[in-house]
Scaffold this motif. Structure first.
Motif, PDB file in Angstrom:
ATOM      1  N   CYS A  52       0.838  -1.200   0.000  1.00  7.91           N
ATOM      2  CA  CYS A  52       0.000   0.000   0.000  1.00  7.91           C
ATOM      3  C   CYS A  52       0.875   1.252   0.000  1.00  7.91           C
ATOM      4  CB  CYS A  52      -0.908  -0.014   1.232  1.00  7.91           C
ATOM      5  SG  CYS A  52      -1.896   1.484   1.412  1.00  7.91           S
ATOM      6  N   CYS A  55       0.190   3.038   3.603  1.00  6.85           N
ATOM      7  CA  CYS A  55       0.545   2.467   4.914  1.00  6.85           C
ATOM      8  C   CYS A  55       1.554   1.325   4.840  1.00  6.85           C
ATOM      9  CB  CYS A  55      -0.708   1.985   5.646  1.00  6.85           C
ATOM     10  SG  CYS A  55      -1.342   0.396   5.072  1.00  6.85           S
ATOM     11  N   CYS A 101      -7.398  -0.665   0.777  1.00  5.07           N
ATOM     12  CA  CYS A 101      -6.507  -1.271   1.763  1.00  5.07           C
ATOM     13  C   CYS A 101      -7.275  -1.409   3.071  1.00  5.07           C
ATOM     14  CB  CYS A 101      -5.291  -0.375   1.958  1.00  5.07           C
ATOM     15  SG  CYS A 101      -4.218  -0.921   3.307  1.00  5.07           S
ATOM     16  N   CYS A 104      -5.622   0.836   6.194  1.00  4.85           N
ATOM     17  CA  CYS A 104      -5.694   2.302   6.290  1.00  4.85           C
ATOM     18  C   CYS A 104      -6.880   2.891   5.531  1.00  4.85           C
ATOM     19  CB  CYS A 104      -4.391   2.934   5.809  1.00  4.85           C
ATOM     20  SG  CYS A 104      -4.142   2.855   4.029  1.00  4.85           S
TER      21      CYS A 104
HETATM   22 FE    FE Z   1      -2.907   0.977   3.408  1.00  3.21          FE
END
Ligand code: FE
Length: 138
Positions: A52, A55, A101, A104
């Protein structure tokens, strides 16, 4: 962005904006879409992991990447289903399934049902939503 679950990583939109910069912020936090064939990860063929861009959570591996000719990095499946979250998306008068995701709650792309693998899924993901971590060479 609407939060119907509480993600593990939470930051203010101001924090995200500062960390990600305007281009990635727009895609990851405002569910933007990069122009096709403009992403830096589109033609990456190396072994490694796609994490990601917001994050760092591990999302896809090079094993699942394939050439879809659609202009965005495409994967047959996430590395771990539990690391992504799928949501109904009715934007632009279409019904699509958004991929975020899990950790996050950032926007990654969309999933379609015309993939070549056994699951039939094609995860169509913005390059700017991902970072690529090449495998350590043996
Ligand atoms: Fe993420």
């Amino acid at each position: 962005m609407r939060h119907d679950v509480t993600p593990e990583i939470q930051k203010t939109e101001e924090q995200w904006k500062t960390e990600l910069g305007p281009e990635r912020y727009h895609i990851l936090r405002e569910a933007g879409t990069e122009a096709p064939f403009t992403g830096s990860l589109l033609n990456v063929r190396d072994d490694g992991t796609y994490v990601c861009g917001a994050c760092g959570s591990e999302l896809f591996t090079s094993d699942a990447k394939f050439e879809s000719h659609c202009g965005w990095p495409s994967f047959t499946r996430p590395e771990q289903q539990q690391n992504v979250r799928l949501l109904d998306d009715h934007a632009f008068g279409m019904h699509r399934t958004e991929v975020r995701c899990k950790r996050c709650d950032s926007h990654l792309g969309h999933v379609f049902d015309d993939g070549p693998g056994p699951d039939g899924t094609r995860f169509c993901i913005n390059s700017r939503s991902l970072d690529f971590k090449p495998s350590e060479s043996a």
